[in-house]
Enzyme design. Structure first.
Site, PDB file in Angstrom:
ATOM      1  N   HIS A  29       1.401  -1.149   0.433  1.00  0.00           N
ATOM      2  CA  HIS A  29       0.223   0.101  -0.264  1.00  0.00           C
ATOM      3  C   HIS A  29       0.709   1.435  -0.386  1.00  0.00           C
ATOM      4  O   HIS A  29       0.584   2.378  -0.738  1.00  0.00           O
ATOM      5  CB  HIS A  29      -1.383   0.090   0.981  1.00  0.00           C
ATOM      6  N   ASP A 126      -6.486   5.294   1.117  1.00  0.00           N
ATOM      7  CA  ASP A 126      -6.362   4.093   1.023  1.00  0.00           C
ATOM      8  C   ASP A 126      -7.658   3.597   1.101  1.00  0.00           C
ATOM      9  O   ASP A 126      -8.221   3.970   2.166  1.00  0.00           O
ATOM     10  CB  ASP A 126      -5.251   3.393   2.249  1.00  0.00           C
TER      11      ASP A 126
END
Ligand code: UDP
Ligand code: UDP
Length: 477
Positions: A29, A126
């Site tokens: 990520h 995210d």
């Protein structure tokens, strides 16, 4: 509007956008956030990054430090987590637990963002945090975008899965998921936890999935030629009606610091230095991501397979999930004699390598991979064929793209986490040998590499995607 300083006035008299990035955890990520921040910083935009220390892994801490070193104009917004009792989730994945700890602290983020000058105009977060960040952004009257770290195919699953659940018989188990306009995903391809609606991962996944349609935009690390069908279905509202704009902006390019680091890692005796000396397309690069622990029995089968394949290989071998706890010795796992038998033609390391640089090296002829999305995208960029052996999570969904796009071949029957059987060394070795000799596979992968170059060049689809996103940031805030 209030009087703006000249610095706050953009070209057309709009407020200069100020974007606050709210990343979560896990290198898969974070790397994408850092790389995208690098790309965005070339535009007329102020950038801040919400930073939580300590990070879960050492690699994450290193990369945060490098970001702020490389981009001094990027502001660091320190954020403290509330105390979090992980014992509520015994044996929980440390990264998943960090996502939950973040989610439970995010109500404190609003005041932090509100207190920043110049005034914040947008957040980019995210997917694991979006159901908390988007409402905060809406309260503050600013845009909220998601920088999605997996494929467009996976984004279609994320946003459609809650609708699938709403339509299914309440008592029935989760089955195949037929995503409108995209494809049918077999039940056995879904991230394993999704089959159990009571799992923490699944609860987060559903909440975040429902929120997607309410955001202002989704940036995806993919490009039009790689996933034309899924991108069109998302954009046309076939997956979810009223879906926000989708910006396909991938592949993100690596940061200067990554290159510097990889140069430093080329010291004599290093895996990179060894790789540089090998003949063109002679090496199988084997890596299962930054956080994927394969069972020790399966690791021994992989070893046997690589030995039997007769190929040269570079194997990034992780024996635990979190790198800073990585003390199980490679030698203990592989057994006596293996490293001696393959000396000269095989290198095994548990160190962090610059995978991008490895894949770009002409010596690499094949990538045996867990099919994590970053790895897929990096293989596509390098034009190196990928042999996809999904291990868990979104890897099988990513593997559908590997197979459909020509990046490589997906071993659909090879087991993943939770399926008990081992894939034998014989089978692994045979497949590696076959793919190393397959000119057709190589040619297809090379073609994808050419598509990547076109997409990121000036005027290409991903280059235009970034410009469209910047224009959206500058539109009414
Ligand atoms: N994911 C999501 N929403 C969530 C949590 C996860 O969409 O609330 C997606 C995300 O794209 C992730 C994928 O599910 O990449 C599979 O998660 P996995 O456990 O494999 O974690 P990762 O490998 O991404 O760290
Ligand atoms: N990576 C790397 N060196 C390593 C291990 C991983 O550069 O030794 C990078 C890799 O290039 C990719 C990311 O870490 O960008 C891993 O992401 P991926 O989606 O492939 O897998 P995950 O770690 O999320 O399972």
């Amino acid at each position: 509007p209030a009087v703006l300083s000249s610095g706050e006035l953009g070209a057309r008299g709009h407020t200069r956008p100020h974007v606050v990035f709210v990343p979560s955890a896990g290198m898969g990520h974070l790397l994408q956030f850092f790389r995208f921040i690098g790309a965005l910083s070339a535009h007329d935009v102020d950038i801040s990054v919400v930073t939580v220390f300590p990070t879960v892994s050492a690699a994450e801490a290193d990369h945060f430090a490098a970001l702020f070193r490389d981009y001094p104009s990027v502001r660091r917004l320190d954020f403290d987590l509330l105390p979090f009792d992980a014992s509520e989730f015994p044996g929980g994945d440390p990264f998943l637990l960090r996502w939950e700890a973040l989610r439970r602290s995010l109500h404190l983020l609003g005041p932090v963002i509100a207190g920043v000058t110049p005034r914040v105009t947008a957040t980019v977060t995210d997917v694991t945090l979006v159901s908390h960040v988007n409402p905060i952004a809406k309260d503050l009257g600013i845009q909220c975008h998601v920088l999605y770290v997996s494929s467009a195919a996976m984004m279609s699953l994320v946003s459609y899965f809650p609708i699938y659940l709403d339509n299914k018989d309440a008592g029935a188990d989760v089955g195949d998921v037929d995503i409108p306009g995209v494809r049918r995903l077999k039940r056995s391809w879904l991230p394993q936890p999704l089959l159990d609606l009571n799992k923490l991962f699944t609860k987060q996944f559903i909440e975040n999935g429902r929120e997607m349609v309410k955001t202002d935009g989704v940036l995806i690390n993919t490009f039009d030629a790689l996933e034309p069908v899924a991108l069109a279905a998302l954009r046309d509202g076939k997956v979810v009606r009223g879906f926000p704009p989708v910006f396909a902006v991938g592949p993100h390019s690596s940061l200067a610091s990554e290159a510097t680091k990889s140069a430093a890692a080329e010291a004599e005796g290093s895996p990179m230095a060894w790789l540089r000396q090998q003949p063109a397309r002679s090496v199988v690069y084997v890596a299962f991501g930054s956080r994927c622990a394969v069972s020790h029995e399966q690791i021994r089968e992989i070893a046997a397979g690589l030995e039997a394949s007769g190929s040269r290989f570079l194997w990034i071998l992780k024996t635990t999930v979190v790198d800073r706890d990585d003390d199980a010795g490679i030698r203990d796992v592989l057994g006596d004699g293996f490293l001696e038998r393959v000396r000269g033609r095989g290198v095994v390391t548990k160190a962090w390598v610059d995978q991008d640089a490895v894949l770009r090296d002409p010596a690499v002829g094949l990538f045996l991979s867990h099919s994590g999305w970053n790895s897929v995208i990096e293989a596509a960029t390098a034009g190196v064929p990928l042999l996809a052996w999904p291990r868990g999570g979104d890897h099988r969904v990513a593997a559908t793209v590997v197979a459909s796009s020509g990046v490589g071949v997906w071993m659909e029957q090879w087991s993943w986490d939770g399926e008990e059987w081992l894939v034998s060394g014989e089978e692994i070795g045979g497949k590696v040998k076959e793919m190393m000799a397959d000119a057709g596979v190589r040619e297809k992968a090379a073609k994808v590499g050419e598509e990547v170059a076109k997409a990121v060049a000036v005027g290409g689809t991903s280059h235009t995607g970034i410009l469209d996103f910047v224009a959206k940031l500058k539109a009414t805030t």
